[in-house]
Structure formats: structure tokens, C-alpha cells
Design a protein around this motif. Structure first.
Motif, short mmCIF file in Angstrom:
data_model
loop_
_atom_site.label_atom_id
_atom_site.label_comp_id
_atom_site.label_asym_id
_atom_site.label_seq_id
_atom_site.Cartn_x
_atom_site.Cartn_y
_atom_site.Cartn_z
N ASP A 38 -4.53 -0.21 -9.45
CA ASP A 38 -3.23 0.15 -8.86
C ASP A 38 -3.46 0.57 -7.41
OD1 ASP A 38 -0.79 1.16 -8.09
OD2 ASP A 38 -0.46 2.30 -9.92
N LEU A 39 -3.16 -0.32 -6.48
CA LEU A 39 -3.43 -0.05 -5.06
C LEU A 39 -2.62 1.12 -4.53
CD1 LEU A 39 -3.55 -3.71 -3.65
CD2 LEU A 39 -5.39 -2.33 -4.64
N GLY A 40 -1.44 1.34 -5.09
CA GLY A 40 -0.61 2.45 -4.64
C GLY A 40 -1.27 3.80 -4.84
N VAL A 41 -2.06 3.92 -5.90
CA VAL A 41 -2.79 5.19 -6.13
C VAL A 41 -3.79 5.42 -5.00
CG1 VAL A 41 -4.38 6.39 -7.67
CG2 VAL A 41 -2.48 5.08 -8.63
N GLY A 42 -4.46 4.38 -4.58
CA GLY A 42 -5.39 4.51 -3.46
C GLY A 42 -4.68 4.91 -2.19
N ALA A 43 -3.50 4.34 -1.94
CA ALA A 43 -2.73 4.69 -0.74
C ALA A 43 -2.33 6.16 -0.76
CB ALA A 43 -1.49 3.81 -0.64
N ALA A 44 -1.88 6.64 -1.92
CA ALA A 44 -1.48 8.05 -2.04
C ALA A 44 -2.67 8.97 -1.84
CB ALA A 44 -0.84 8.28 -3.41
N LEU A 45 -3.84 8.57 -2.35
CA LEU A 45 -5.03 9.39 -2.22
C LEU A 45 -5.51 9.47 -0.77
CD1 LEU A 45 -6.93 10.96 -4.14
CD2 LEU A 45 -8.37 8.92 -4.23
N ALA A 46 -5.37 8.37 -0.04
CA ALA A 46 -5.86 8.32 1.33
C ALA A 46 -4.88 8.88 2.35
CB ALA A 46 -6.19 6.86 1.70
N ASP A 101 1.70 -1.06 -2.94
CA ASP A 101 0.65 -1.99 -2.55
C ASP A 101 0.71 -2.29 -1.05
OD1 ASP A 101 0.06 -2.02 -5.21
OD2 ASP A 101 0.55 -4.14 -5.55
N SER A 102 1.92 -2.42 -0.52
CA SER A 102 2.07 -2.73 0.91
C SER A 102 1.55 -1.60 1.78
CB SER A 102 3.53 -3.02 1.24
OG SER A 102 4.36 -1.91 0.90
N THR A 103 1.70 -0.36 1.32
CA THR A 103 1.18 0.78 2.08
C THR A 103 -0.34 0.81 2.02
OG1 THR A 103 3.19 2.02 1.56
CG2 THR A 103 1.32 3.28 2.40
N PHE A 104 -0.90 0.47 0.88
CA PHE A 104 -2.36 0.33 0.75
C PHE A 104 -2.87 -0.67 1.79
CE2 PHE A 104 -6.08 -1.89 -0.70
CZ PHE A 104 -6.90 -0.93 -1.28
#
Length: 225
Positions: A38-46, A101-104
């Protein structure tokens, strides 16, 4: 002495920014793996680190104004302003837009640009920049800059419905300044702004690349008897 302090400061600044963007990439990857893709989780974490990196980057405009660097103040402000609006005006105010995903992909694109740019600046200061890094600095932006612009626009467009409801950063009449400004309307015309400013910024960067790698006229061969 003053020159040495300037070099030390600028080298340290670029090193810190490089570390921040390395951390962003690490958090993007970590979040993606931990969430099973889930790329969105990575975006939120970063995102918290992205905010620090983008906020600190405004020092680059100060560096230009003070003459610490030779870059264009207008070019630096143009790039930083777009990121600032996207980061703090849209993502920070509308958390629904962050875990996407787009934010990632936006954060990853920014990171790829900066993981080349900051080492280039730092190593150039101490005359240790390899030719390969110089080439990347003046070539990687060719695909990455348009990608970044498109992804920034997607983030702004995605955040517009939330911005319309929350209605922040706006000034309405009557007021003592007799002035009205709608941040929602400003962001709604984002496409026009990107169409006007984006090509100019891109052309400026291509011009800088041409100066760096411009073809030199072939010297006529010397005649020998």
C-alpha cells in the motif's frame, strides 16, 4: 576565513537536506513493505520528514538573496513556492490527500531530484564532484521535473473538495485593507499557473543544461607542412 565558513555552512546545509531526502525514500519503502504494497502508507509515514525538508529549503532563496549562491532568486522561489503550496497548503491541511498512491509518487519524484541535486552542490563546493553526478544533475530533471509538476497538480486537484469545505487561508471583505483573496479560487486555477510558470521554469533549467554541456565549435585542424 569568511570563505571557509561559507563553504562549511553550505556543505552542511546540503548534507542535511540529502540526509532528509534519504530518510524520505527509506520511509516510503518501509511503509510500502510493512503494508503489503500500500503506497499510501509509505506516503503518510514519510510526510513529516517531507514537511521539514520542504520548509528548510526556503533557505535556498535566502542564500541567493545574500549572494551565498549564484542561483537565480526567481527560479529558486518558483520551485519552492509550488512545493510549499502543495505540502503545507494542500497536504498538511487535508490529511485525506496524503495516504494516496499519487502522493507516494510525488514524494518519490521530489526525493529522486534532491538525492542528485544536494550531493552535486555539496561536492562541487569542495571540488570533488564526479562527472557522472554532474551529468545526472543536469539531465535527470528532464523526465523528473514534468513528472513532479503533474503530480503536484494531481495533489492540488485532489485536495480541492476538502479545501472548499474547510475554506482556509482566505481573506473576505469587508476588512480594513479592502482586499479579498480566496485560496480555493487560487488553487482552482492551478492548471493555468502550471501552464504559465512550468514551461518557463523548465526552459530555464534546459538553458542551464545547455550552458553546462553546450557543444563547442570544432577547432580547425592545424596545417602541417
Amino acid at each position: 576565513m569568511a570563505s571557509a565558513l561559507k563553504t562549511y555552512y553550505l556543505f552542511s546545509y546540503n548534507l542535511v537536506q540529502w540526509i532528509l531526502w534519504v530518510s524520505v525514500v527509506g520511509l516510503l519503502i518501509q511503509g510500502g513493505f510493512k503494508s503489503g504494497g500500500d503506497l499510501g502508507v509509505g506516503a503518510a509515514l514519510a510526510f513529516p520528514v517531507v514537511k521539514v525538508a520542504v520548509g528548510v529549503a526556503w533557505l535556498e532563496m535566502v542564500h541567493s538573496v545574500l549572494g551565498l549562491t549564484r542561483g537565480s532568486v526567481v527560479a529558486a522561489a518558483g520551485q519552492m513556492f509550488g512545493r510549499f503550496i502543495t505540502t503545507f497548503g494542500i497536504l498538511n491541511k487535508n490529511p485525506e490527500v496524503v495516504p494516496l498512491d499519487s502522493t507516494f509518487l510525488l514524494f518519490l519524484t521530489w526525493a529522486l531530484i534532491e538525492l542528485i541535486r544536494y550531493p552535486f552542490y555539496a561536492l562541487t563546493l569542495i571540488n570533488r564532484c564526479p562527472k557522472s553526478l554532474e551529468y545526472l544533475r543536469y539531465s535527470a530533471f528532464i523526465p523528473l521535473y514534468p513528472a513532479g509538476m503533474i503530480l503536484e497538480w494531481i495533489a492540488v486537484r485532489t485536495g480541492l473538495p476538502y479545501l472548499k469545505i474547510r475554506d482556509y487561508w482566505s481573506i473576505y471583505m469587508p476588512n480594513t485593507l479592502n482586499f479579498e483573496f480566496s485560496f480555493y479560487s487560487y488553487c482552482s486555477t492551478g492548471r493555468i499557473q502550471y501552464l504559465l510558470i512550468g514551461p518557463w521554469q523548465y526552459a530555464y533549467m534546459l538553458k542551464q543544461r545547455s550552458k553546462r554541456f553546450g557543444a563547442t565549435k570544432a577547432q580547425p585542424a592545424k596545417k602541417t607542412d
